[in-house]
Motif scaffolding. Structure first.
Motif: not given
Length: 418
Positions: A350-369
């Motif tokens: 459960a916590f791992g799901g939220f952690l992976i989601a939060a860390a995944g924003t790094g890839f989204l930020t990179q994809a945006g630029h």
């Protein structure tokens, strides 16, 4: 925790100057404007700070240059040339009346609008530059926000009840991995990391079931603050937390368990934050995604707008990630760290799901630029939260077994540990 934070802060005295980037000029001038300085005074102080940083870097580089180390110090020349160059850009704009907004006009008004939509970091800087001046104030702000990020890592791990040695170990990982160096830069990343960690801490509190209201308030407050710092991160994190919450609830239902009121509440909070971000950004006339793509493809609007920006953007995406992956396989520390982080995170599904989601924003930020010239740790830095928190979780079983083994021959001690 306090010792690790103090040691990190002392080590940062080795680099009081030399961290400024071109974007730093916009944030520092914004902060000086908020503190009451007029445009010309803010420009002078900002240029002095930025050019002092450039001069410091030039001095350090020549000191270890095998050909030029014995030559005169280049710092005075670099500082003078930098000041002349910056004033050459700023002075005509000031005379032309480009004095609206909070930032000094180092570039076109169109590009400066992007920074006008990010008041959070300048507001954070204001008390530091007011009390300590620009150079020491910017440095002190970096130390405070980076130390705070490490402390939040400690609190997340303690909330999850990991063995005591692993909580400060996670804090130290935060400081020594690219999170620490990137958070110290006078840009938004330090606050983005800290606020994202605060949201992750809120998720941990909700999952523990003891302080659900406090946890939800922490998640919501972090998302609200992120809107002020960089609204794209509030959008990405809100969407990712909503998706993770929905996935966790669905997984529990398939296994015949209740979805969990707290998990659903986090998902709803994230979705509401994402919707609110889109609405507020539109009401405040913040630069759109299309404007951001044009900024990327025209080198900060230095060239004419692209006629088919999204088509070119998607083409660039494909090429960028191929090259990015090639470089990662060439030096696979990041990939290995991510794998270890995912492995550890999945030990707490459960916590791992939220952690992976939060860390995944790094890839989204990179994809945006997708700019390969800054492919490294800055834009994707949020992904490093996965090994920072996941590796201690991965080591949790090993530490617990070592703590339990000495007690096996002593029934009284085993009983007390239970």
């Amino acid at each position: 925790m306090l010792v690790a934070a103090a040691v990190f802060a002392v080590l940062q005295l080795a680099n009081v100057t030399g961290r400024a980037t071109p974007d730093t000029r916009n944030y520092v001038s914004y902060a000086l404007g908020l503190s009451g300085a007029d445009k010309r005074a803010a420009a002078a102080a900002t240029i002095d700070h930025y050019c002092g940083s450039r001069a410091s870097i030039a001095h350090r580089r020549q000191d270890v240059d095998v050909v030029r180390f014995h030559r005169p110090d280049p710092a005075p020349r670099v500082r003078a040339e930098c000041r002349e160059r910056e004033w050459r850009k700023v002075e005509p704009r000031l005379r032309a009346g480009q004095t609206g907004g909070h930032t000094v006009p180092f570039t076109s008004e169109r590009f400066m609008r992007i920074f006008e939509a990010r008041p959070g970091y300048p507001l954070f800087l204001v008390p530091f530059v007011t009390v300590f001046g620009v150079t020491w104030g910017v440095w002190a702000a970096g130390v405070v926000v980076t130390v705070l990020g490490g402390v939040l890592v400690f609190l997340v791990l303690r909330t999850l009840a990991v063995p005591a040695p692993l909580a400060p170990a996670g804090q130290v990982l935060y400081y020594v991995l690219p999170c620490g160096a990137t958070a110290m830069r006078p840009m938004t990343e330090g606050l983005l990391l800290a606020l994202t960690l605060a949201a992750v801490w809120g998720c941990a509190l909700v999952l523990r079931g003891r302080r659900e209201r406090a946890g939800l308030a922490l998640v919501g407050g972090s998302l609200l603050a992120l809107f002020a710092v960089k609204h794209s991160q509030a959008l990405f994190l809100g969407l990712c937390l909503a998706g993770a919450g929905a996935a966790i609830a669905l997984r529990r239902r398939r296994r015949g368990r209740a979805a969990g009121r707290g998990v659903c509440a986090v998902a709803v909070t994230g979705l509401a934050a994402a919707a609110g971000t889109l609405l507020l950004a539109r009401l405040l006339h913040y630069p759109s995604a299309s404007e951001s793509v044009q900024d990327l493809l025209t080198d900060h609007f230095a060239r004419p707008d692209r006629e088919r920006p999204w088509r070119e953007f998607l083409q660039l995406q494909g090429r960028f990630w191929v090259e990015w992956l090639r470089r990662q396989l060439w030096e696979p520390l990041f990939v290995a760290a991510l794998a270890a982080g995912v492995w550890g995170a999945l030990r707490r599904p459960a916590f791992g799901g939220f952690l992976i989601a939060a860390a995944g924003t790094g890839f989204l930020t990179q994809a945006g630029h997708p700019d390969i010239t800054i492919w490294g740790e800055r834009l994707i830095v949020l992904a490093w939260l996965l090994p920072v928190l996941g590796v201690p979780l991965l080591l949790e079983g090993l530490v617990r077994s070592r703590v339990a083994l000495p007690a096996q021959g002593h029934p009284d001690r085993v009983h007390s540990m239970r």
